[in-house]
Design an enzyme around this catalytic site. Structure first.
Site, PDB file in Angstrom:
ATOM      1  N   ASP A 220       2.409  -5.889   7.648  1.00  0.00           N
ATOM      2  CA  ASP A 220       1.148  -5.193   7.685  1.00  0.00           C
ATOM      3  C   ASP A 220       0.011  -6.162   7.364  1.00  0.00           C
ATOM      4  OD1 ASP A 220      -1.233  -3.323   7.255  1.00  0.00           O
ATOM      5  OD2 ASP A 220       0.046  -1.964   6.587  1.00  0.00           O
TER       6      ASP A 220
ATOM      7  N   PHE B 180       0.957  -1.161   0.051  1.00  0.00           N
ATOM      8  CA  PHE B 180      -0.018   0.078   0.025  1.00  0.00           C
ATOM      9  C   PHE B 180       0.827   1.145   0.018  1.00  0.00           C
ATOM     10  CE2 PHE B 180      -2.826   3.171   2.087  1.00  0.00           C
ATOM     11  CZ  PHE B 180      -4.096   2.786   1.188  1.00  0.00           C
TER      12      PHE B 180
ATOM     13  N   ARG C 249     -12.379  -4.135  -7.269  1.00  0.00           N
ATOM     14  CA  ARG C 249     -12.120  -4.979  -6.032  1.00  0.00           C
ATOM     15  C   ARG C 249     -13.406  -5.391  -5.325  1.00  0.00           C
ATOM     16  NH1 ARG C 249      -8.394  -2.492  -1.448  1.00  0.00           N
ATOM     17  NH2 ARG C 249      -9.943  -1.091  -1.196  1.00  0.00           N
TER      18      ARG C 249
ATOM     19  N   TYR D  55     -10.639  -0.761  11.017  1.00  0.00           N
ATOM     20  CA  TYR D  55     -11.961  -0.180  10.489  1.00  0.00           C
ATOM     21  C   TYR D  55     -12.304  -1.109   9.339  1.00  0.00           C
ATOM     22  CZ  TYR D  55      -8.358   2.520   7.894  1.00  0.00           C
ATOM     23  OH  TYR D  55      -7.165   2.719   7.134  1.00  0.00           O
ATOM     24  N   LYS D  56     -11.413  -2.017   8.854  1.00  0.00           N
ATOM     25  CA  LYS D  56     -11.791  -2.803   7.676  1.00  0.00           C
ATOM     26  C   LYS D  56     -12.457  -3.937   8.165  1.00  0.00           C
ATOM     27  CE  LYS D  56      -7.970  -0.958   4.904  1.00  0.00           C
ATOM     28  NZ  LYS D  56      -6.581  -0.880   4.732  1.00  0.00           N
TER      29      LYS D  56
HETATM   30  C1  LIG Z   1      -5.884   0.487   4.653  1.00  0.00           C
HETATM   31  C2  LIG Z   1      -4.342   0.503   4.895  1.00  0.00           C
HETATM   32  C3  LIG Z   1      -3.666   1.475   5.257  1.00  0.00           C
HETATM   33  C4  LIG Z   1      -4.336   2.814   5.690  1.00  0.00           C
HETATM   34  O1  LIG Z   1      -3.621   3.443   6.478  1.00  0.00           O
HETATM   35  P1  LIG Z   1      -4.209   4.559   7.575  1.00  0.00           P
HETATM   36  O2  LIG Z   1      -3.101   5.351   8.409  1.00  0.00           O
HETATM   37  O3  LIG Z   1      -5.400   3.952   8.601  1.00  0.00           O
HETATM   38  O4  LIG Z   1      -4.990   5.741   6.687  1.00  0.00           O
HETATM   39  C5  LIG Z   1      -2.153   1.512   5.256  1.00  0.00           C
HETATM   40  N1  LIG Z   1      -1.457   0.409   4.716  1.00  0.00           N
HETATM   41  C6  LIG Z   1      -2.315  -0.675   4.261  1.00  0.00           C
HETATM   42  C7  LIG Z   1      -1.397  -2.067   4.017  1.00  0.00           C
HETATM   43  C8  LIG Z   1      -3.604  -0.699   4.171  1.00  0.00           C
HETATM   44  O5  LIG Z   1      -4.391  -1.522   3.711  1.00  0.00           O
END
Ligand SMILES: *Cc1c(COP(=O)(O)O)cnc(C)c1O
Length: 397
Positions: free
Chosen positions: A184, A113, A356, A209-210
């Site tokens: 992660d 990400f 997705r 939150y996911k």
């Molecule tokens: C959703 C996601 C994020 C989002 O990070 P936030 O700081 O919570 O906005 C970061 N890394 C990955 C791999 C994600 O899937």
């Protein structure tokens, strides 16, 4: 056996909506609104500042952390909650790098990400010109691990394709080369079985939150292996990670174990929401969840491929190599998703061309999945995505 009819009854989804985006923002579980209302009026409203002690606010990051820990194979006392995932990535990475002082390279992959890569890049710039972030294709990670690598930083499940890394084998490979690993688990926690203890992970982070349904802006989590925790020095050394915050010492002394990864005041209302949302997981077996997720994914995939030839699978075909999502490619992906949302099926689009779909057995039934596939195929057959209103891009996609 997990009763998925019972878990489904614990969600308040809008009438007529089929939700295939719980991988991005989980829906509202029943009981969350009441728990948050109680935290606002009963705790904050009545207890005022005494809530930190009386309502146990100060211990909430650890208590909720233990509940999240159960879902990722972490022992009690090894997970704490707070901040956003980007911040937790930074913290874990900074501490891991400091534990390998003679090395300068962070290895990651191009499927990670972007925020994780941006945080790593920013950290490298702070540390100095000899620190570098190296990225390779996801399938080349294993071969790229050598004795120059300080930290391997990976997201277990690729947010675009759903491709899943083999966590245990990459950890073993990295450890053999003397590197540490930061995982992660944004698309793993609550999505697939995870065993940070069994896999011998060093650091792990993720968001709530996911798949954990804590609501927009819910706090992230961080795990530090007990064998490393006491040697870990927090880069973001905030007062609540101090051994004795209320001693107000002028010098920083890290708190016990993972407690030192706390930074500042915890988000109590969001933690209350997460605490209530986690009740849904009582009685859920992660192996049952995985089996059901694969069943739903396979049935969706087969139905979409039978009904439309235009969408190209972007995910691995072998379900064992996927997380809990299925993605397709199409140059008009954005408009197709908009048309689908207008039909009551919510998925999402990730640039440049990914459609997705997340699979969350807690509230998705096999009938929902069939219906969603049929509506998608109908949109493809009629080209109904090709209307001006479906091409207008919103700020969040
Ligand atoms: C959703 C996601 C994020 C989002 O990070 P936030 O700081 O919570 O906005 C970061 N890394 C990955 C791999 C994600 O899937």
């Amino acid at each position: 056996m997990t009763d998925f009819n019972a878990t489904r009854a614990r969600f308040d989804l809008p009438e007529g909506v089929i939700y295939l985006d719980g991988n991005s923002l989980g829906p509202l579980p029943r009981g969350v609104a009441a728990r948050v209302a109680q935290a606002i009026t009963g705790e904050w409203g009545q207890m005022l500042i005494t809530g930190w002690n009386k309502a146990g606010w100060m211990d909430l990051p650890a208590r909720v952390g233990d509940r999240v820990g159960r879902l990722i194979g972490a022992a009690p006392g090894t997970v704490t909650m707070g901040d956003t995932l980007s911040i937790k990535v930074y913290q874990a990475l900074a501490s891991a790098l400091e534990l390998r002082p003679d090395r300068r390279v962070i290895l990651s992959d191009t499927g990670n990400f972007p925020s994780d890569l941006y945080m790593a890049d920013g950290l490298c710039r702070t540390l100095g010109p000899d620190y570098t972030l190296r990225t390779v294709a996801p399938e080349d990670v294993e071969a790229a691990i050598d004795e120059s690598i300080a930290v391997l930083m990976l997201t277990e499940v690729d947010y675009r394709t759903g491709r899943k890394h083999d966590m245990a084998s990459l950890i073993a490979r990295a450890h053999a080369a003397g590197a540490l690993v930061v995982w992660d688990l944004a698309h793993s926690a609550g999505a697939i079985p995870v065993d940070v203890t069994g896999a011998d992970a060093d650091f792990a982070v993720g968001c709530s939150y996911k798949y954990l349904n804590s609501g927009p802006g819910g706090p992230a989590f961080i795990y530090v292996a007990p064998r490393l925790a006491e040697a870990t020095r927090p880069a973001l050394s905030g007062w609540l990670g101090h051994e004795a915050p209320f001693a107000f010492d002028l010098d920083y002394r890290p708190g016990r174990g993972v407690e030192r990864m706390r930074v500042g005041t915890p988000p109590i209302l969001q933690l209350a929401a997460l605490d209530a949302a986690l009740d849904v997981w009582d009685g859920v077996d992660m192996q049952d969840l995985r089996a059901r997720s694969i069943e739903l994914q396979e049935s969706f995939l087969a139905r979409v491929e039978a009904g439309s030839r235009e969408l190209t699978l972007a995910s691995p075909r072998d379900p064992a190599l996927r997380g809990s999502q299925v993605s397709f490619r199409h140059p008009q992906g954005y408009a197709i998703i908009q048309a689908l949302i207008a039909e009551g099926v919510i998925g999402d689009f990730r640039a440049p061309d990914i459609l997705r779909f997340g699979f969350t057995p807690l509230y998705l039934s096999p009938e929902d999945v069939d219906e969603a596939a049929d509506r998608l195929c109908a949109i493809m057959a009629a080209r109904s995505w090709d209307r001006p209103q479906f091409h207008a891009r919103a700020k969040v996609t």
